[in-house]
Design an enzyme around this catalytic site. Structure first.
Site, short mmCIF file in Angstrom:
data_model
loop_
_atom_site.label_atom_id
_atom_site.label_comp_id
_atom_site.label_asym_id
_atom_site.label_seq_id
_atom_site.Cartn_x
_atom_site.Cartn_y
_atom_site.Cartn_z
N ARG A 168 -8.35 -9.10 -3.32
CA ARG A 168 -8.20 -9.67 -1.99
C ARG A 168 -8.06 -11.18 -2.11
NH1 ARG A 168 -12.53 -9.73 3.10
NH2 ARG A 168 -11.19 -10.92 4.51
N HIS A 169 -7.18 -11.77 -1.31
CA HIS A 169 -6.99 -13.22 -1.37
C HIS A 169 -8.30 -13.95 -1.12
CE1 HIS A 169 -7.43 -13.95 2.94
NE2 HIS A 169 -6.67 -12.89 3.16
N THR A 220 -6.44 -11.90 10.60
CA THR A 220 -5.34 -12.70 10.07
C THR A 220 -4.30 -11.78 9.45
OG1 THR A 220 -7.08 -14.24 9.40
CG2 THR A 220 -4.82 -14.79 8.79
N ARG A 251 -1.32 -17.10 1.16
CA ARG A 251 -2.71 -17.06 0.72
C ARG A 251 -2.91 -16.06 -0.42
NH1 ARG A 251 -2.09 -14.89 5.76
NH2 ARG A 251 -2.94 -12.82 6.25
N GLU A 259 -0.66 -7.59 5.04
CA GLU A 259 -1.82 -7.20 5.84
C GLU A 259 -1.40 -6.38 7.05
OE1 GLU A 259 -4.57 -6.12 6.07
OE2 GLU A 259 -6.03 -7.76 6.14
N TRP A 260 -2.33 -5.60 7.56
CA TRP A 260 -2.16 -4.86 8.81
C TRP A 260 -1.62 -5.81 9.88
CZ3 TRP A 260 -5.75 -0.22 9.26
CH2 TRP A 260 -5.49 0.54 10.41
N TYR A 273 -1.79 -7.02 13.27
CA TYR A 273 -2.82 -6.90 14.31
C TYR A 273 -2.25 -7.03 15.72
CZ TYR A 273 -6.03 -7.50 10.38
OH TYR A 273 -6.70 -7.36 9.19
N ARG A 321 -8.27 -1.92 1.62
CA ARG A 321 -9.23 -0.86 1.89
C ARG A 321 -8.50 0.42 2.30
NH1 ARG A 321 -12.95 -3.54 6.18
NH2 ARG A 321 -14.31 -1.73 5.91
N HIS A 381 -10.96 12.15 -15.67
CA HIS A 381 -10.49 13.05 -16.73
C HIS A 381 -9.06 12.74 -17.19
CE1 HIS A 381 -13.43 15.73 -14.38
NE2 HIS A 381 -14.08 15.29 -15.45
#
Length: 246
Positions: free
Chosen positions: A10-11, A23, A67, A111-112, A114, A197, A228
């Site tokens: 993650r940045h 953000t 970023r 990123e998502w 928003y 995530r 495995h």
């Protein structure tokens, strides 16, 4: 050692990550402290006897946001090829590492989006939704973002990237005898909190609506692999040891 792996980075810290503002599209820089912490992470976790071994990386994916790109620069992997962007800050001194993996910028790991919730905090989002007569208990993993992306949108693009990683970089090396001369198989992704995530959830076949019970701090590193040595048994690697030669 679990291998091959995907490292999720993650940045580093920004002013908005500090304040809890969502953000997505907004391209703001790392804070000075964020830069220092990412440099320290690179020194601690990158090297021939560390978690991320530069010459074992097969490919690197980076978000289009500055970023994330600056965070990648500060890890100081020793990439030999050109970066697909103009360097965003001071170049670090050579740390004696060599990484031949190609660096690719992809929209699949931005990123998502928003939407209407860009630049505001979760409490502010709940207040807005209350005034709009929407459910007070907003959950991005279930509800997505008005004017932005839904969990289904996110699932589509991270699944596409996961498929590419498994077919292109992991299938050629996983489960092969150690005696064989194999190409590098690890993959590095530098991106953002929510999308990484989500990526981890989909890596192990979970629906986004189930919601993650794990966090990834600004500047943090997570690891995904397989159980495995089986491509059909993807797993989240909770902890791994450094590799030390004889």
């Amino acid at each position: 050692m679990a291998t091959p792996r995907v490292f999720l980075v993650r940045h580093g810290e920004t002013e908005w990550s500090l304040s809890g503002k969502h953000t997505g599209r907004t391209d703001i820089p790392l804070t000075a402290n964020g830069e220092r912490r990412v440099k320290a992470t690179g020194q601690a976790l990158v090297g021939n006897d560390r978690l991320i071994v530069p010459n074992k990386l097969a490919h690197i994916y980076v978000s289009p946001r500055k970023r994330a790109q600056r965070t990648f620069e500060l890890l100081n992997l020793g990439t030999t090829g050109p970066l697909p962007w103009k360097v965003h800050g001071e170049k670090l001194a050579d740390a004696g590492r060599t990484c031949n993996a190609r660096v690719e910028v992809t929209e699949d790991i931005r990123e998502w989006d928003y939407g209407d919730y860009e630049g505001i905090t979760s409490p502010e989002i709940r207040e807005i939704r209350t005034k709009q007569g929407l459910a007070l208990r907003w959950d991005i993993w279930r509800d997505g973002c008005i004017g932005g992306e839904s969990p289904e949108d996110i699932t589509e693009r991270v699944d596409r990237l996961i498929k590419q990683i498994r077919e292109t970089w992991h299938l050629p090396v996983i489960g092969k005898p150690k005696s064989e001369e194999l190409p590098p198989g690890d993959v590095l992704i530098v991106a953002h909190g929510h999308i990484l995530r989500a990526f981890a959830l989909r890596w192990v076949g979970k629906m986004l609506q189930e919601g993650p019970a794990f966090l990834l701090e600004a500047g943090g590193v997570g690891t995904l692999s397989y159980e495995h040595y089986n491509i059909d048994e993807p797993a989240i690697l909770l902890g791994g040891a450094f590799v030390v030669g004889p």
